[in-house]
Scaffold this motif. Structure first.
Motif, PDB file in Angstrom:
ATOM      1  N   ARG A  12       5.943   0.485  -3.630  1.00 39.54           N
ATOM      2  CA  ARG A  12       4.569   0.877  -3.320  1.00 39.54           C
ATOM      3  C   ARG A  12       3.591   0.221  -4.302  1.00 39.54           C
ATOM      4  N   MET A  13       3.960   0.206  -5.586  1.00 37.88           N
ATOM      5  CA  MET A  13       3.104  -0.408  -6.591  1.00 37.88           C
ATOM      6  C   MET A  13       3.009  -1.914  -6.385  1.00 37.88           C
ATOM      7  N   ILE A  14       4.116  -2.549  -6.015  1.00 38.79           N
ATOM      8  CA  ILE A  14       4.109  -3.993  -5.764  1.00 38.79           C
ATOM      9  C   ILE A  14       3.186  -4.319  -4.599  1.00 38.79           C
ATOM     10  N   GLY A  20      -4.387  -5.832  -3.780  1.00 40.56           N
ATOM     11  CA  GLY A  20      -5.650  -5.693  -4.498  1.00 40.56           C
ATOM     12  C   GLY A  20      -5.662  -6.146  -5.937  1.00 40.56           C
ATOM     13  N   GLY A  21      -4.574  -6.718  -6.428  1.00 37.36           N
ATOM     14  CA  GLY A  21      -4.563  -7.203  -7.799  1.00 37.36           C
ATOM     15  C   GLY A  21      -4.368  -6.079  -8.799  1.00 37.36           C
ATOM     16  N   LYS A  26      -4.647   0.831 -10.989  1.00 34.57           N
ATOM     17  CA  LYS A  26      -5.257   1.930 -11.724  1.00 34.57           C
ATOM     18  C   LYS A  26      -5.415   3.136 -10.799  1.00 34.57           C
ATOM     19  N   PRO A  27      -5.304   4.352 -11.324  1.00 35.07           N
ATOM     20  CA  PRO A  27      -5.487   5.536 -10.486  1.00 35.07           C
ATOM     21  C   PRO A  27      -6.850   5.525  -9.800  1.00 35.07           C
ATOM     22  N   ASP A 175      -2.622   7.174  -4.137  1.00 29.52           N
ATOM     23  CA  ASP A 175      -3.009   5.999  -4.932  1.00 29.52           C
ATOM     24  C   ASP A 175      -3.534   6.434  -6.299  1.00 29.52           C
ATOM     25  N   MET A 176      -3.095   7.620  -6.750  1.00 34.48           N
ATOM     26  CA  MET A 176      -3.595   8.186  -8.005  1.00 34.48           C
ATOM     27  C   MET A 176      -2.516   8.308  -9.072  1.00 34.48           C
ATOM     28  N   GLY A 177      -1.392   7.644  -8.890  1.00 38.68           N
ATOM     29  CA  GLY A 177      -0.332   7.705  -9.879  1.00 38.68           C
ATOM     30  C   GLY A 177      -0.814   7.305 -11.261  1.00 38.68           C
TER      31      GLY A 177
END
Length: 265
Positions: A12-14, A20-21, A26-27, A175-177
């Motif tokens: 998910r992070m990848i 979006g770069g 960032k959270p 998207d707040m990890g």
């Protein structure tokens, strides 16, 4: 199963990074507000919360051991839509005169009425919050409460030892990890400043001959929570630091609820 969970987070992070770069990692915090006006708090607790199908709620307390003398709720947070949240301070020692006794008692009455009403509320590990209100503020019953931790257990992962904390699920479903990193840094800063002040004071005593030995970390005693003796106390941090994290808790909880609810729709 554990490896699969972390692979899901990593993938998910990848994907977010590709889309979006670095900024996208960032959270993505929402719009949060600290409510210090009694009339505004009244409007939220008596009207706003009842205008939505479900509201996410959470309490910040000065201890996890709510049976102890001095245990109290510091703040209540509420979200009724994603990327939104409000925090209503209740009893924080750094701002002891925020409410009159009558205003505070009325806030607690409205909170207990919400908890026992037919309005749907979603918590993460809500058993703690319900027991806290019963132990400290006389709540008799809680009704129409949903718990995202139990939802995750029942719908996703019942395995023993599965990680079901809000921090972990925020990476899986929102998207707040990492939203709690700012709060954690504030605690580190507080402890570092506490030590620096102690060292400075003791060095002056040493130079003035008031103490025989030079101060060192070996004879340093860090601060402890006065209620339960633990190494953390949310009242170390001012409300302006606590409330964005507290509001984010309910924002994340509501987002996780929406995601898990979608599994059965």
């Amino acid at each position: 199963v554990s490896q699969s969970r972390y692979l899901r987070i990593e993938n998910r992070m990848i994907n977010r990074f590709i889309a979006g770069g670095i900024e996208s990692l960032k959270p993505q915090m929402g719009k949060y507000k600290l409510i210090k006006d009694f009339n505004e708090a009244k409007q939220i607790l008596t009207k706003e919360v009842y205008q939505h199908p479900i509201v996410a709620c959470d309490f910040e307390t000065n201890t996890l051991e709510t049976y102890r003398k001095g245990a109290k709720a510091i703040m209540m947070s509420i979200s009724w839509k994603e990327h939104q949240g409000v925090s209503i301070p209740l009893n924080h020692r750094l701002e002891p005169n925020l409410w009159t006794k009558e205003q505070f008692n009325q806030l607690i009455k409205w909170i207990n009425q919400l908890m026992s009403s037919k309005q749907w509320k979603v918590f993460h590990n809500g058993m703690y919050d319900v027991h806290m209100l019963m132990d400290i503020y006389g709540l008799h019953k809680a009704a129409h409460v949903v718990d995202t931790m139990l939802m995750y257990y029942e719908m996703v992962d019942e395995s023993q030892g599965a990680v079901r904390g809000l921090k972990h699920l925020s990476y899986l479903y929102t998207d707040m990890g990492g939203y709690e990193d700012t709060r954690d840094q504030a605690f580190q800063d507080y402890l570092a400043n506490y030590y620096d002040k102690w060292l400075s004071t003791e060095m002056k005593k040493y130079k003035n001959g008031e103490r025989k030995t030079k101060p060192s970390h070996r004879n340093y005693t860090p601060p402890t929570n006065p209620v339960d003796g633990s190494s953390i106390d949310f009242e170390w941090l001012p409300m302006d630091v606590v409330y964005p994290y507290a509001s984010a808790d309910t924002d994340v909880t509501l987002q996780i609820y929406d995601q898990l609810k979608g599994l059965v729709s």
